[in-house]
Design a protein around this motif. Sequence first.
Motif, mmCIF file in Angstrom:
data_model
loop_
_atom_site.group_PDB
_atom_site.id
_atom_site.type_symbol
_atom_site.label_atom_id
_atom_site.label_comp_id
_atom_site.label_asym_id
_atom_site.label_seq_id
_atom_site.Cartn_x
_atom_site.Cartn_y
_atom_site.Cartn_z
ATOM 1 N N LYS A 1 -6.285 -7.671 0.446
ATOM 2 C CA LYS A 1 -6.078 -7.625 -0.980
ATOM 3 C C LYS A 1 -5.734 -8.849 -1.223
ATOM 4 N N ASP A 2 -4.950 -9.614 -0.419
ATOM 5 C CA ASP A 2 -4.405 -11.121 -0.783
ATOM 6 C C ASP A 2 -5.527 -12.008 -1.184
ATOM 7 N N TYR A 3 -6.680 -11.971 -0.642
ATOM 8 C CA TYR A 3 -7.780 -12.916 -1.176
ATOM 9 C C TYR A 3 -8.665 -12.463 -2.303
ATOM 10 N N VAL A 4 -8.341 -11.490 -2.911
ATOM 11 C CA VAL A 4 -8.979 -11.021 -4.185
ATOM 12 C C VAL A 4 -10.509 -11.084 -4.252
ATOM 13 N N PHE A 5 -11.090 -10.648 -3.358
ATOM 14 C CA PHE A 5 -12.457 -11.001 -2.754
ATOM 15 C C PHE A 5 -13.590 -10.065 -3.575
ATOM 16 N N LYS B 1 -8.123 -15.135 -12.185
ATOM 17 C CA LYS B 1 -6.786 -15.026 -12.849
ATOM 18 C C LYS B 1 -5.768 -15.797 -12.286
ATOM 19 N N ASN B 2 -5.399 -16.720 -13.251
ATOM 20 C CA ASN B 2 -4.134 -17.678 -12.790
ATOM 21 C C ASN B 2 -3.117 -17.764 -13.862
ATOM 22 N N TRP C 1 -9.606 -4.489 -10.701
ATOM 23 C CA TRP C 1 -9.376 -5.196 -9.327
ATOM 24 C C TRP C 1 -9.622 -4.301 -8.247
ATOM 25 N N ASN C 2 -9.067 -3.060 -8.489
ATOM 26 C CA ASN C 2 -9.321 -1.951 -7.466
ATOM 27 C C ASN C 2 -10.864 -1.713 -7.383
ATOM 28 N N CYS D 1 -9.703 -15.976 -3.657
ATOM 29 C CA CYS D 1 -8.292 -16.647 -3.965
ATOM 30 C C CYS D 1 -7.509 -16.942 -2.537
ATOM 31 N N PRO E 1 -4.140 -17.468 -1.218
ATOM 32 C CA PRO E 1 -2.727 -17.411 -1.258
ATOM 33 C C PRO E 1 -1.653 -18.399 -1.343
ATOM 34 N N PRO F 1 3.881 -17.124 -8.083
ATOM 35 C CA PRO F 1 3.095 -15.852 -7.253
ATOM 36 C C PRO F 1 2.604 -16.361 -5.991
ATOM 37 N N ARG F 2 2.635 -15.450 -5.044
ATOM 38 C CA ARG F 2 2.038 -15.656 -3.663
ATOM 39 C C ARG F 2 0.704 -15.378 -3.640
ATOM 40 N N VAL F 3 0.256 -14.433 -4.281
ATOM 41 C CA VAL F 3 -1.077 -14.039 -4.137
ATOM 42 C C VAL F 3 -1.636 -14.091 -6.068
ATOM 43 N N GLY F 4 -3.020 -14.242 -6.210
ATOM 44 C CA GLY F 4 -3.448 -14.367 -7.251
ATOM 45 C C GLY F 4 -3.368 -13.077 -8.306
ATOM 46 N N VAL F 5 -3.596 -11.884 -7.525
ATOM 47 C CA VAL F 5 -3.408 -10.615 -8.271
ATOM 48 C C VAL F 5 -2.718 -9.353 -7.279
ATOM 49 N N PHE G 1 -2.652 -5.734 -6.771
ATOM 50 C CA PHE G 1 -3.424 -4.673 -7.078
ATOM 51 C C PHE G 1 -3.275 -3.394 -6.075
#
Lengths: 166, 324
Positions: A28-32, A52-53, A160-161, B281, B283, B318-322, B324
């Motif tokens: 999930k860190d990569y928000v792919f 999102k930033n 996101w989910n 994203c 990190p 923030p370490r990560v973009g989002v 969730f």
Amino acid sequence: MSVEYKTTFASIDNYNKGGVQMVSGNIKDYVFSNVYEVAANAAPYERIVVAKNLVYTLESCRAEGESPWYTCAHDEFAIAFDYDVEVHFIKMDDTSFIDDEKDGSFRLDGKPAGQYMGKITLNRGHQALLPEKVAYCFKAEKPATLVLQAILGDESNEKWNEICLT
Amino acid sequence: MTNLTAVVNNEQTGYQNFSAGSFTFRRDEYFAYIDYPDGEHVMPIDAFLKALMRDIAWGFFYGSVNFDDVFGTTNHYGNVDMFIGSMNEEYVNNGKDFMENFPSEELMEVFQAMLSDWTIEGFDPFAAPQETGTAWGPKNGNNDEAISRTRQVAQRMIGIPGDTEIRSDKTGYTVNRHFKDVDQSQPVVDAEPGFEDQIHGFNLWAHLSRSDVTWNPSIVSICKQSLLCPTTEEFILPVEHGNDRVEWFVQVSDEIIWDIKDGKSSKPRASLVMRAGDVACMPADIRHQGYSPKRSMLIVWENGSPEIMEKIKDGTVPRVGVEF
């Protein structure tokens, strides 16, 4: 030997999503996600945040039929990622209702009064300026993918989910 | 103690040595030698020059620019660390790392002079390997024209009157050999009289197809502090970019494989395969290096807010973009 290279693009009805091979950590860190997949599963003109930033966003939007009219206190930008989309513009007679401090676009109550400025017809890869305090709407004969450079606002949806690899 | 320093004969090759603080840089026909108080680090000269080109072009960039697993720079925005092993777990754990801090302008001057002297005629460190000559051999002229290219930066949007021009044959940007099939048509703009300068669009994919550099983002549109920075990529990103903030990628065409490692230790974390339309994203605690088998189009999306700098300084970025 001369090689003819083929550039691989994709579209709302033909995409080949990649992915992540994890060694350690959380996928999930990569928000792919994929902008075409997001648009393919969206309602017409639903704007779904794919990046999102802080308050800034990139949003995938399924263009299909005629959109509501929108405006925004700041510039935004739209890129057609696959099929034709028209963008129509109106210079509104009254912009006093726009709050300069409000981020993101918002929907207008129908077609606003003002001067018709014209239209841009976007095809794949074309980018349009959505100027600040100008009303705009989109028209697309068939489902198409727009990517909007925007700021989180009333029209932005975060799912996101639903859209990301987990 | 045995002297392990390599012998470099500048009289034979014609190159100069360069120094910054305790570091000395030397090159011969095939390698760059980085001497520091505890030893010497060696890199192939082509890899070194390609990495040096990006570090200069990006103004030391965001976070760390790792030339390889050992040598690199970390930007503190006004001053910069140059290091050996500081981002390598083995060097750090064994006390073999070395770091020195420099005013950014001072180190930049040394880097620019070194790149100019060490880049020979015919070698373009911005280009894909099939589009340039080699970096090997003795001193033979220079290629200052190629290495002095600056990235195009729009003030509002590319092509707006008074802003940065759209790339075209007329402005000296021809279509790249890998993008001959990319449609070059411009959007049809039907402006009513009096609004010709207020409605604007252009073909971003065509603009990208004419990029004459690899792995060097330009800025095409700005929404307050949101910077759309597309680029074209081929072969290998010449550095491992160590993030100090999140960084978003949108793959426009073709495919890039991203090798992701831990930012500090360089231990492997993941491999991302990004195809057309994919969004991901990076990190803030990783380093990444991309592999693009064919020249591809990538949107790098950056946030230039001063708020990010404050968050980096106070450790709250923030370490990560989002989440969730």
